[in-house]
Motif scaffolding. Structure first.
Motif, short mmCIF file in Angstrom:
data_model
loop_
_atom_site.label_atom_id
_atom_site.label_comp_id
_atom_site.label_asym_id
_atom_site.label_seq_id
_atom_site.Cartn_x
_atom_site.Cartn_y
_atom_site.Cartn_z
N GLY A 1 -15.74 -4.08 14.84
CA GLY A 1 -16.82 -4.33 15.79
C GLY A 1 -17.26 -3.01 16.40
O GLY A 1 -17.54 -2.06 15.68
N LYS A 2 -17.27 -2.93 17.72
CA LYS A 2 -17.69 -1.71 18.43
C LYS A 2 -16.51 -0.86 18.86
O LYS A 2 -16.67 0.15 19.51
CB LYS A 2 -18.52 -2.08 19.65
N GLU A 3 -15.30 -1.29 18.51
CA GLU A 3 -14.09 -0.63 19.00
C GLU A 3 -13.35 0.08 17.86
O GLU A 3 -13.14 -0.49 16.79
CB GLU A 3 -13.19 -1.69 19.63
N THR A 4 -12.96 1.33 18.13
CA THR A 4 -12.14 2.09 17.18
C THR A 4 -10.75 2.24 17.77
O THR A 4 -10.62 2.63 18.93
CB THR A 4 -12.75 3.47 16.90
N LYS A 5 -9.75 1.90 16.98
CA LYS A 5 -8.36 1.92 17.46
C LYS A 5 -7.47 2.62 16.44
O LYS A 5 -7.71 2.51 15.24
CB LYS A 5 -7.82 0.50 17.63
N PRO A 6 -6.42 3.27 16.93
CA PRO A 6 -5.41 3.76 15.99
C PRO A 6 -4.53 2.58 15.56
O PRO A 6 -4.18 1.74 16.38
CB PRO A 6 -4.61 4.78 16.81
N VAL A 7 -4.23 2.53 14.28
CA VAL A 7 -3.37 1.47 13.76
C VAL A 7 -2.25 2.14 12.97
O VAL A 7 -2.49 2.99 12.12
CB VAL A 7 -4.15 0.50 12.84
N MET A 8 -1.02 1.77 13.29
CA MET A 8 0.15 2.33 12.62
C MET A 8 0.64 1.34 11.57
O MET A 8 0.68 0.14 11.81
CB MET A 8 1.27 2.59 13.64
N PHE A 9 0.99 1.89 10.41
CA PHE A 9 1.51 1.07 9.32
C PHE A 9 2.97 1.42 9.09
O PHE A 9 3.33 2.60 9.06
CB PHE A 9 0.69 1.31 8.05
N PHE A 10 3.78 0.39 8.93
CA PHE A 10 5.22 0.56 8.76
C PHE A 10 5.71 -0.19 7.55
O PHE A 10 5.12 -1.19 7.13
CB PHE A 10 5.98 0.01 9.99
N LYS A 11 6.79 0.28 7.01
CA LYS A 11 7.48 -0.40 5.91
C LYS A 11 8.78 -0.96 6.48
O LYS A 11 9.51 -0.25 7.17
CB LYS A 11 7.78 0.60 4.80
N ILE A 12 9.03 -2.22 6.20
CA ILE A 12 10.26 -2.86 6.64
C ILE A 12 10.92 -3.49 5.41
O ILE A 12 10.30 -4.32 4.74
CB ILE A 12 9.99 -3.94 7.71
N THR A 13 12.12 -3.07 5.13
CA THR A 13 12.81 -3.61 3.95
C THR A 13 14.03 -4.44 4.34
O THR A 13 14.60 -5.11 3.50
CB THR A 13 13.26 -2.48 3.01
N LYS A 14 14.41 -4.37 5.62
CA LYS A 14 15.57 -5.13 6.08
C LYS A 14 15.12 -6.27 6.97
O LYS A 14 14.57 -6.05 8.05
CB LYS A 14 16.52 -4.22 6.86
N PHE B 1 -8.64 -3.50 5.90
CA PHE B 1 -7.22 -3.19 5.72
C PHE B 1 -6.83 -3.04 4.25
O PHE B 1 -5.79 -2.49 3.94
CB PHE B 1 -6.34 -4.24 6.39
N SER B 2 -7.66 -3.53 3.32
CA SER B 2 -7.31 -3.46 1.89
C SER B 2 -6.99 -2.05 1.44
O SER B 2 -5.98 -1.82 0.76
CB SER B 2 -8.46 -4.01 1.04
N LYS B 3 -7.83 -1.09 1.81
CA LYS B 3 -7.59 0.29 1.35
C LYS B 3 -6.32 0.87 1.95
O LYS B 3 -5.62 1.65 1.31
CB LYS B 3 -8.78 1.19 1.61
N PHE B 4 -5.96 0.46 3.15
CA PHE B 4 -4.74 0.97 3.78
C PHE B 4 -3.51 0.34 3.15
O PHE B 4 -2.48 0.99 3.01
CB PHE B 4 -4.78 0.73 5.30
N ILE B 5 -3.61 -0.91 2.78
CA ILE B 5 -2.50 -1.57 2.09
C ILE B 5 -2.24 -0.87 0.77
O ILE B 5 -1.09 -0.57 0.41
CB ILE B 5 -2.80 -3.07 1.89
N LYS B 6 -3.30 -0.57 0.04
CA LYS B 6 -3.15 0.14 -1.23
C LYS B 6 -2.54 1.52 -1.01
O LYS B 6 -1.69 1.95 -1.81
CB LYS B 6 -4.51 0.24 -1.93
N SER B 7 -2.94 2.21 0.04
CA SER B 7 -2.35 3.53 0.35
C SER B 7 -0.87 3.41 0.65
O SER B 7 -0.07 4.26 0.25
CB SER B 7 -3.05 4.15 1.56
N ALA B 8 -0.49 2.36 1.36
CA ALA B 8 0.92 2.16 1.73
C ALA B 8 1.78 1.98 0.49
O ALA B 8 2.90 2.49 0.43
CB ALA B 8 1.06 0.96 2.66
N PHE B 9 1.28 1.27 -0.50
CA PHE B 9 2.05 1.04 -1.73
C PHE B 9 2.27 2.34 -2.51
O PHE B 9 3.23 2.44 -3.26
CB PHE B 9 1.35 0.03 -2.63
N LYS B 10 1.38 3.30 -2.34
CA LYS B 10 1.50 4.56 -3.08
C LYS B 10 2.57 5.48 -2.47
O LYS B 10 2.98 6.43 -3.10
CB LYS B 10 0.15 5.26 -3.13
N LEU B 11 2.99 5.20 -1.25
CA LEU B 11 3.98 6.05 -0.57
C LEU B 11 5.39 5.71 -1.00
O LEU B 11 5.72 4.64 -1.37
CB LEU B 11 3.84 5.93 0.93
#
Length: 109
Positions: free
Chosen positions: A56-69, A99-109
């Motif tokens: 929308g009109k708001e820009t926010k920082p979003v943190m992505f984490f991996k949880i395996t446990k 979020f699609s592009k960020f999910i794809k980036s997360a898988f590459k890490l």
């Protein structure tokens, strides 16, 4: 695979998460939010990256984490109507919006 949640009020798919409360550590906030939204007890969230997202009109920082446990069975909150475990090659089959592009980036890490 990762856990995706079907939003209860739209056709969007979500990732478990939310906002950190005042006085809460990031790690504690992630653990709490995942528990509230999925019923799963998680530990040792690993930070992957931070990105700015404009919704929308708001820009926010979003943190992505991996949880395996995690332990327990998925029990959804009222914010979600379903869930699915998704592999990377399936991401484009679901409506994750920006979020699609960020999910794809997360898988590459």
């Amino acid at each position: 695979k990762f856990l995706a949640l079907a939003d209860a009020f739209s056709d969007w798919m979500d990732l478990p998460g939310g906002h950190i409360k005042d006085g809460e550590t990031i790690s504690d906030g992630i653990i709490r939010e995942v528990k509230e939204e999925t019923g799963l007890t998680v530990s040792d969230p690993e930070e992957l990256f931070v990105r700015e997202i404009t919704l929308g009109k708001e820009t926010k920082p979003v943190m992505f984490f991996k949880i395996t446990k995690f332990i327990g069975n998925v029990v959804l909150s009222s914010e979600h109507r379903g869930y699915i475990w998704i592999a990377l090659h399936e991401v484009d089959n679901f409506n994750f919006g920006k979020f699609s592009k960020f999910i794809k980036s997360a898988f590459k890490l």
